[in-house]
Design a protein around this motif. Structure first.
Motif, short mmCIF file in Angstrom:
data_model
loop_
_atom_site.label_atom_id
_atom_site.label_comp_id
_atom_site.label_asym_id
_atom_site.label_seq_id
_atom_site.Cartn_x
_atom_site.Cartn_y
_atom_site.Cartn_z
N LEU A 108 0.82 -1.20 0.00
CA LEU A 108 0.00 0.00 0.00
C LEU A 108 0.86 1.26 0.00
O LEU A 108 0.48 2.28 -0.59
CB LEU A 108 -0.93 -0.01 1.22
CG LEU A 108 -2.01 1.08 1.27
CD1 LEU A 108 -2.92 0.99 0.06
CD2 LEU A 108 -2.81 0.97 2.56
N ARG A 109 2.02 1.20 0.65
CA ARG A 109 2.91 2.36 0.66
C ARG A 109 3.30 2.76 -0.76
O ARG A 109 3.37 3.94 -1.09
CB ARG A 109 4.17 2.08 1.47
CG ARG A 109 5.15 3.25 1.48
CD ARG A 109 6.36 2.99 2.34
NE ARG A 109 7.26 2.01 1.78
CZ ARG A 109 8.18 2.31 0.85
NH1 ARG A 109 8.29 3.53 0.37
NH2 ARG A 109 8.99 1.38 0.40
N GLY A 110 3.56 1.76 -1.62
CA GLY A 110 3.93 2.05 -3.00
C GLY A 110 2.85 2.80 -3.75
O GLY A 110 3.13 3.68 -4.57
N TRP A 111 1.59 2.48 -3.44
CA TRP A 111 0.46 3.18 -4.08
C TRP A 111 0.42 4.63 -3.63
O TRP A 111 0.27 5.54 -4.45
CB TRP A 111 -0.84 2.46 -3.73
CG TRP A 111 -2.07 3.12 -4.24
CD1 TRP A 111 -2.52 3.14 -5.53
CD2 TRP A 111 -3.02 3.89 -3.48
NE1 TRP A 111 -3.69 3.85 -5.62
CE2 TRP A 111 -4.02 4.33 -4.38
CE3 TRP A 111 -3.11 4.24 -2.14
CZ2 TRP A 111 -5.10 5.10 -3.96
CZ3 TRP A 111 -4.20 5.00 -1.72
CH2 TRP A 111 -5.17 5.42 -2.62
N TYR A 112 0.57 4.87 -2.34
CA TYR A 112 0.59 6.24 -1.84
C TYR A 112 1.73 7.04 -2.47
O TYR A 112 1.55 8.18 -2.91
CB TYR A 112 0.74 6.26 -0.31
CG TYR A 112 -0.57 6.24 0.44
CD1 TYR A 112 -1.23 7.44 0.74
CD2 TYR A 112 -1.14 5.06 0.86
CE1 TYR A 112 -2.43 7.44 1.43
CE2 TYR A 112 -2.35 5.04 1.56
CZ TYR A 112 -2.99 6.25 1.84
OH TYR A 112 -4.18 6.25 2.52
#
Length: 443
Positions: A320-324
């Motif tokens: 999810l961090r990569g999406w943010y």
């Protein structure tokens, strides 16, 4: 009837000189002198890029998400500067050698070769992965390593992907500018965590955002991927946007193509291309540091449906961090990812001199990246917990040397380190320690 001599004269001018004029902006120069896929380059898809391309502020930070043309922009800007300022040197840095080579071979070299303007003024210009001659100027491509940071002087430094680079090494690059009249440093990166890398430098700047004026109520705002702006009919209030997955879409019969970006005041759909848009500084009095924040909705090419599709893909990969960071261009600071200094500092106590553990229970952990984090602890058993004796961060190229020193200091030291992304380093460490430090990977 066209005058043949006039036509020949114009051709001769075009062959010898670029299209330039006093007062011409960098964006106009790039559009008049460079091409993309055989056609004149333009900013129609990304009009918000014009201000960034024109700005040669000596201290500039740009936060960028993916798929907004930022890399293409900064490459053309670098080459335009070198073409328009004779006898100058610009260094363009990348986090590591593999990224440098990839960008040089797939982006820089084709651009330099396809446009005649970058070969004017030199009979046999220098062309290599690391050095390219642009007229009487030079483009240097370098990895963010200590050897690259302490060498030939230059006039301008562009740092690409700041958050993936060694922060201490990036600071060293400033010494190369000391003898220049320009002394320009401009940094571009997707963000990672608050207060780190590009986010830290942006916080010191005037913090410019690309605002939009609603065509219905004339309200100015910065559209974000939040419930205040993103209208998803049928989505329950208790479900956060970053919790959306295929199950939720199917359960509530949500059609992603119907999602709109609405005005936060009148709640009418915003026209991201037609409504008036303008860069506005949050702190206009901060004249010493310039900052631009590109966001997903800075342009009109990435609709909410694309953002949702990417969210689902990143959630499937548990990243999810990569999406943010890459899709939204925002930092990610939820507690499931980052350990703060306030949590870590009380745990570490440095021991001096050679430490001998008769039971042989010194444990080693190595987190590998451009900056490697090493921890040494001990334990008398799982019921007694773990005591931390040593913690430090070292550059990647100093990692093996530091491991050798710690194995002398902590006799019998053994443990684990990341197998990826430095597989060769992991293999060499395993062999040099006779299997005491084992490469491992999380699956």
């Amino acid at each position: 009837m066209p005058n043949k001599f006039t036509s020949d004269f114009n051709k001769e001018l075009n062959a010898r000189f670029s299209k330039d004029a006093t007062g011409m902006s960098y964006s106009d120069w790039v559009c008049k002198n460079t091409t993309l896929k055989g056609l004149p380059f333009n900013l129609k898809r990304y009009p918000f890029q014009k201000a960034i391309l024109d700005d040669m502020h000596p201290n500039m930070s740009v936060i960028k998400p993916s798929q907004q043309g930022a890399t293409e922009l900064q490459m053309r800007k670098a080459l335009a500067f070198l073409s328009r300022n004779r006898g100058t040197t610009l260094m363009f840095t990348f986090p590591n050698e593999p990224m440098l080579r990839k960008q040089a071979q797939t982006r820089f070299q084709p651009l330099i070769d396809q446009d005649r303007v970058f070969s004017l003024g030199a009979v046999k210009p220098v062309r290599s992965i690391e050095v390219n001659q642009i007229g009487t100027s030079f483009l240097l491509l370098a990895p963010a390593t200590e050897s690259s940071a302490t060498g030939q002087p230059c006039d301008v430094i562009f740092n690409d992907e700041v958050d993936l680079s060694n922060q201490h090494i990036l600071a060293l690059f400033q010494s190369r500018l000391q003898g220049s009249a320009f002394r320009i440093t401009q940094q571009f990166s997707t963000p990672t965590f608050s207060g780190f890398g590009i986010d830290a430098t942006f916080e010191l700047s005037d913090q410019q955002e690309y605002m939009i004026k609603c065509g219905c109520c004339n309200h100015w705002q910065v559209p974000l991927f939040t419930k205040k702006f993103v209208n998803i009919e049928g989505l329950p209030d208790e479900i956060e946007l970053d919790e959306i997955d295929t199950t939720i879409l199917e359960k509530y019969e949500i059609v992603t193509a119907n999602i709109t970006v609405d005005c936060e005041q009148c709640h009418q759909p915003l026209d991201l291309r037609a409504d008036k848009r303008e860069w506005v500084a949050k702190y206009p009095n901060r004249v010493n540091n310039r900052g631009y924040r590109m966001r997903t909705f800075s342009g009109s090419t990435l609709p909410p449906s694309y953002v949702i599709d990417q969210l689902i893909k990143y959630r499937k990969n548990d990243f999810l961090r990569g999406w943010y960071n890459t899709v939204l261009g925002e930092t990610y600071d939820k507690g499931d990812v980052r350990l703060t200094d306030a949590i870590l500092n009380p745990l570490f106590k440095e021991e001096h001199g050679r430490q001998v553990d008769p039971i042989g229970r010194w444990y080693f952990g190595g987190d590998i990246g451009s900056i490697c984090h090493i921890v040494v602890g001990s334990s008398d058993g799982i019921r007694h917990g773990v005591r931390i004796h040593h913690f430090e961060a070292v550059p990647l190229d100093k990692y093996k040397e530091r491991v050798r020193e710690l194995r002398v200091k902590f006799e019998g030291l053994r443990g684990m380190m990341d197998q990826f992304p430095e597989q060769l380093l992991a293999k060499e460490t395993f062999e040099e320690t006779n299997g005491a430090i084992i490469p491992c990977a999380y699956r």
